[in-house]
Motif scaffolding. Structure first.
Motif, short mmCIF file in Angstrom:
data_model
loop_
_atom_site.label_atom_id
_atom_site.label_comp_id
_atom_site.label_asym_id
_atom_site.label_seq_id
_atom_site.Cartn_x
_atom_site.Cartn_y
_atom_site.Cartn_z
N PRO A 279 0.83 -1.21 0.00
CA PRO A 279 0.00 0.00 0.00
C PRO A 279 0.86 1.26 0.00
CG PRO A 279 -0.71 -1.53 1.71
CD PRO A 279 0.56 -2.07 1.15
N CYS A 280 0.57 2.17 -0.92
CA CYS A 280 1.25 3.46 -1.01
C CYS A 280 0.33 4.42 -1.75
CB CYS A 280 2.59 3.32 -1.73
SG CYS A 280 2.45 2.72 -3.42
N ALA A 281 0.54 5.70 -1.55
CA ALA A 281 -0.30 6.70 -2.21
C ALA A 281 -0.29 6.48 -3.72
CB ALA A 281 0.18 8.10 -1.87
N GLY A 282 -1.49 6.44 -4.30
CA GLY A 282 -1.63 6.25 -5.74
C GLY A 282 -1.83 4.82 -6.17
N ALA A 283 -1.65 3.86 -5.26
CA ALA A 283 -1.83 2.46 -5.62
C ALA A 283 -3.32 2.16 -5.81
CB ALA A 283 -1.25 1.54 -4.55
N GLY B 203 -10.68 0.71 -5.38
CA GLY B 203 -10.44 2.00 -4.73
C GLY B 203 -9.03 2.44 -5.03
N ILE B 204 -8.59 3.48 -4.36
CA ILE B 204 -7.24 3.99 -4.54
C ILE B 204 -6.70 4.50 -3.21
CG2 ILE B 204 -8.09 6.27 -5.28
CD1 ILE B 204 -5.59 6.28 -7.22
N VAL B 205 -5.43 4.25 -2.98
CA VAL B 205 -4.79 4.68 -1.73
C VAL B 205 -4.41 6.15 -1.83
CG1 VAL B 205 -2.87 4.29 -0.14
CG2 VAL B 205 -3.90 2.35 -1.35
N VAL C 228 -8.00 4.61 2.04
CA VAL C 228 -8.49 4.20 0.73
C VAL C 228 -9.69 5.07 0.37
CG1 VAL C 228 -9.49 2.35 -0.66
CG2 VAL C 228 -7.68 1.83 0.99
N ALA C 229 -9.60 5.71 -0.80
CA ALA C 229 -10.72 6.46 -1.33
C ALA C 229 -11.59 5.48 -2.12
CB ALA C 229 -10.23 7.57 -2.24
N GLU C 230 -12.88 5.50 -1.83
CA GLU C 230 -13.81 4.62 -2.52
C GLU C 230 -15.11 5.37 -2.75
OE1 GLU C 230 -15.35 1.29 -0.33
OE2 GLU C 230 -15.33 2.40 1.54
N VAL D 69 -7.59 -8.18 -0.27
CA VAL D 69 -7.35 -6.87 -0.88
C VAL D 69 -5.96 -6.88 -1.49
CG1 VAL D 69 -7.14 -4.40 -0.43
CG2 VAL D 69 -8.85 -5.72 0.81
N GLU D 70 -5.84 -6.43 -2.72
CA GLU D 70 -4.54 -6.35 -3.39
C GLU D 70 -4.29 -4.92 -3.84
OE1 GLU D 70 -4.51 -10.84 -5.35
OE2 GLU D 70 -4.66 -9.08 -6.68
N PHE D 71 -3.02 -4.55 -3.87
CA PHE D 71 -2.60 -3.20 -4.25
C PHE D 71 -1.75 -3.30 -5.51
CE2 PHE D 71 -3.35 -3.46 0.24
CZ PHE D 71 -4.17 -2.37 0.47
#
Length: 126
Positions: A69-73, A87-89, A98-100, A122-124
């Motif tokens: 997990p990292c910003a933009g993943a 979603g997106i981290v 996580v933005a969903e 959950v996968e990134f």
């Protein structure tokens, strides 16, 4: 810099890809633009119906690399063996969230650990 307040005006719309009417994948595309990341395909018309989300997410993941997990993943969420949500981290106040986007709650930003507890797997991806 990422501004989460922008997303307060988003209304969930099945298949939504144009701000402010977005679905879960539409949020990924919009956040990636805001973060200055390269655009991903818009998958116009792809929804959970008829396993479309599962099929397209799996196919697209072949072009990506699995990551921590990292910003933009990008985030793929599984119910059983199927991808049923994405979603997106993002980083908020120094913490990963996580933005969903969902029908009743529209856009939410959940702390990473809390978000992960909601799904079997959950996968990134980047």
């Amino acid at each position: 810099m990422f501004d989460p307040d922008k997303y307060l005006s988003v209304t969930w719309l099945k298949g939504g890809r144009v701000f402010p009417a977005l679905d879960c994948y539409g949020v990924i595309a919009e956040v990636r633009r805001d973060l200055g990341l390269s655009a991903w395909p818009d998958f116009d018309g792809v929804t959970k119906d008829n396993a479309g989300l599962d099929r397209e997410a799996r196919k697209f993941s072949e072009c990506l690399k699995r990551c921590q997990p990292c910003a933009g993943a990008g985030v793929m969420c599984f119910s059983g063996s199927m991808v049923t949500h994405v979603g997106i981290v993002v980083e908020l106040n120094g913490e990963l969230h996580v933005a969903e986007c969902n029908p009743k709650t529209h856009v939410t930003f959940l702390p990473l650990a809390r978000f992960q507890r909601r799904y079997i797997k959950v996968e990134f991806w980047q």
